[in-house]
Design an enzyme around this catalytic site. Structure first.
Site, short mmCIF file in Angstrom:
data_model
loop_
_atom_site.label_atom_id
_atom_site.label_comp_id
_atom_site.label_asym_id
_atom_site.label_seq_id
_atom_site.Cartn_x
_atom_site.Cartn_y
_atom_site.Cartn_z
N HIS A 146 -121.60 -5.04 -12.81
CA HIS A 146 -122.26 -5.99 -11.91
C HIS A 146 -123.62 -6.44 -12.43
O HIS A 146 -124.49 -6.80 -11.64
CB HIS A 146 -122.38 -5.42 -10.49
CG HIS A 146 -121.06 -5.23 -9.81
ND1 HIS A 146 -120.16 -6.26 -9.63
CD2 HIS A 146 -120.48 -4.11 -9.30
CE1 HIS A 146 -119.07 -5.78 -9.02
NE2 HIS A 146 -119.25 -4.50 -8.81
N ASP A 151 -120.89 -7.25 -17.71
CA ASP A 151 -119.60 -7.83 -17.33
C ASP A 151 -119.12 -8.86 -18.35
O ASP A 151 -117.91 -9.00 -18.59
CB ASP A 151 -119.71 -8.48 -15.94
CG ASP A 151 -119.77 -7.44 -14.83
OD1 ASP A 151 -119.58 -6.25 -15.12
OD2 ASP A 151 -120.02 -7.82 -13.67
#
Length: 456
Positions: A146, A151
């Site tokens: 996150h 990511d």
């Protein structure tokens, strides 16, 4: 070339929330060749639940650059590349909205690793980035989940696996990677959107036989077409399944687009257009002054109208308009041709008529309200043109009205010297007249800026 992107935001709605972090990895099909990441000042508060998930605090973004300060870098790193993200529309729509707020038209070809994974890695329990990476042995450090770069790097590793799976797949190995991700409707969508400009005009959806199946208009034809593809209604699905091609006419002027769309729908009667298909007008709302000098309105067959205000394709639609006037202007049913017995009308009985039918209201007061309708809907008897925007910065459009009726449109260069009304008329492409276009024009002009008017 590919641009693998991930963003963090203040929430899930691109029309309301803002970006707090972005990471971009440039991938050449073999490996990552360039990386970029930065926090972004969203210029609004980050909710606590978002901070708990991303660990990005309001203090962290205080001194971070605002989006406009990193916009050039984003343009450079994504230009000429396929935009890749996990659930790509989320990231893409946020970034596009930020560019739109700056007045910049930013568009990229997209590729979604969620959709691609469903094709090349079927029957997985979950296709979320975390669960998918876990099932494939792709490690994401706890502190990187996150966060944009963490990511994005995980998405890049997933993309490498998908490229490998593609090369081994008996069905997909000869296809380009972005073609695997594209259904028939998506392929048509891309084809249509590439053809349509982000300009004002009328567009025509065609089926495989080149028949017109839908006609629409918009100040931005491409954006409007996207709306058709995002529509989840069954009728829209039928349209998308039949759609094979698109044609369009640039108008520059929104008013011309509105009037041309109405005429073209009546001419071609496309199967997926519901409104404005009828081209036979049966009833008009006429007006006259009676022996007591009271202004009267009445629905009559079109060929019996002496001075019609509006015309309709059915009695019902004419009655709906007359009922609207009765309510808005406290008209008397006796003086609208709806109470042939005379005496007190029903509107008076429920105290919505002020008593012109029972001699309790003076004629002048009643006529003041009725006159407002005449002032709004009675056509001018003069010939005139309206001057509006053209299809380019160098031209203007002209919309011709003859005796108050719409007659057609045309264009002229701003540098042209037009010395006579005959020369203006010579620029006009004549329209087939239908009575409803005058109400369309009146409605549009009442809601928009006044156009320059030249009496001929």
């Amino acid at each position: 070339m590919f641009a693998i992107v991930d963003i963090e935001t203040t929430g899930g709605r691109h029309d309301r929330d803002r970006i707090t972090e972005i990471a971009i990895l440039v991938h050449d099909g073999l490996t990552v060749t360039e990386k970029y990441s930065t926090l972004i000042n969203p210029e609004c508060r980050i909710p606590e639940f978002i901070t708990r998930m991303t660990r990005i605090t309001n203090k962290m973004v205080e001194g971070a650059p605002k989006f406009y300060e990193v916009a050039k870098k984003i343009v450079e790193m994504t230009e000429g590349k396929i935009f890749i993200a996990h659930n790509v529309n989320f990231d893409y729509n946020f970034i596009q909205r930020e560019f739109s707020s700056l007045g910049y038209k930013w568009k990229r070809e997209k590729l979604c690793t969620v959709k691609l994974s469903r094709k090349l890695l079927p029957k997985r329990i979950s296709y979320s980035l975390g669960k998918l990476c876990e099932s494939l042995g792709i490690e994401i450090a706890t502190g990187d989940r996150h966060r944009a770069m963490g990511d994005a790097e995980a998405t890049a590793k997933l993309f490498d696996i998908l490229l490998q799976k593609k090369s081994e797949h008996p069905t997909y190995r000869r296809q380009d990677i972005h073609e695997i991700n594209t259904s028939k409707v998506d392929k048509i969508r891309l084809y249509v959107l590439k053809k349509l400009p982000e300009e004002c005009g009328v567009y025509y959806f065609l089926n495989k036989e080149k028949e017109i199946i839908y006609i629409g208009k918009s100040t931005n034809m491409r954006t409007r077409a996207i709306g058709h593809f995002n529509n989840k209604q069954t009728k829209s699905d039928q349209l998308k399944n039949e759609l094979m091609d698109v044609d369009f006419v640039k108008t520059g002027s929104e008013l011309i687009a509105l009037l041309l769309e109405s005429e073209e729908i009546k001419k071609h009667k496309p199967k997926h257009n519901r409104a404005r298909r009828r081209d036979v007008f049966t009833h008009s709302i006429d007006h006259f002054i009676d022996k007591k000098n009271v202004i009267n309105f009445k629905i009559v067959p079109c060929d019996e109208a002496n001075d019609p205000l509006l015309s309709y394709t059915t009695y019902t639609s004419a009655r709906e308009k007359l009922n609207e006037w009765i309510d808005e202007h406290s008209l008397c049913l006796n003086h609208c041709g709806l109470n042939e017995t005379g005496g007190e009308c029903f509107q008076r009985h429920v105290k919505k008529c002020y008593g012109i039918c029972t001699n309790d209201e003076v004629v002048q007061e009643y006529n003041l309200r009725a006159q407002r309708i005449l002032d709004e809907y009675r056509k001018e008897k003069t010939d005139y043109v309206l001057i509006d925007k053209g299809r380019t910065e160098e031209e203007n459009s002209i919309i011709l009205f003859e005796k108050g009726r719409y007659a057609g449109y045309g264009y002229f260069d701003k540098s042209d010297t037009i010395s006579s009304s005959e020369e203006l008329r010579s620029r006009i492409k004549r329209a087939n007249y239908f009575p409803d276009v005058d109400e369309l024009a009146r409605g549009w002009l009442s809601q928009n800026q006044k156009l320059k008017k030249i009496i001929l």
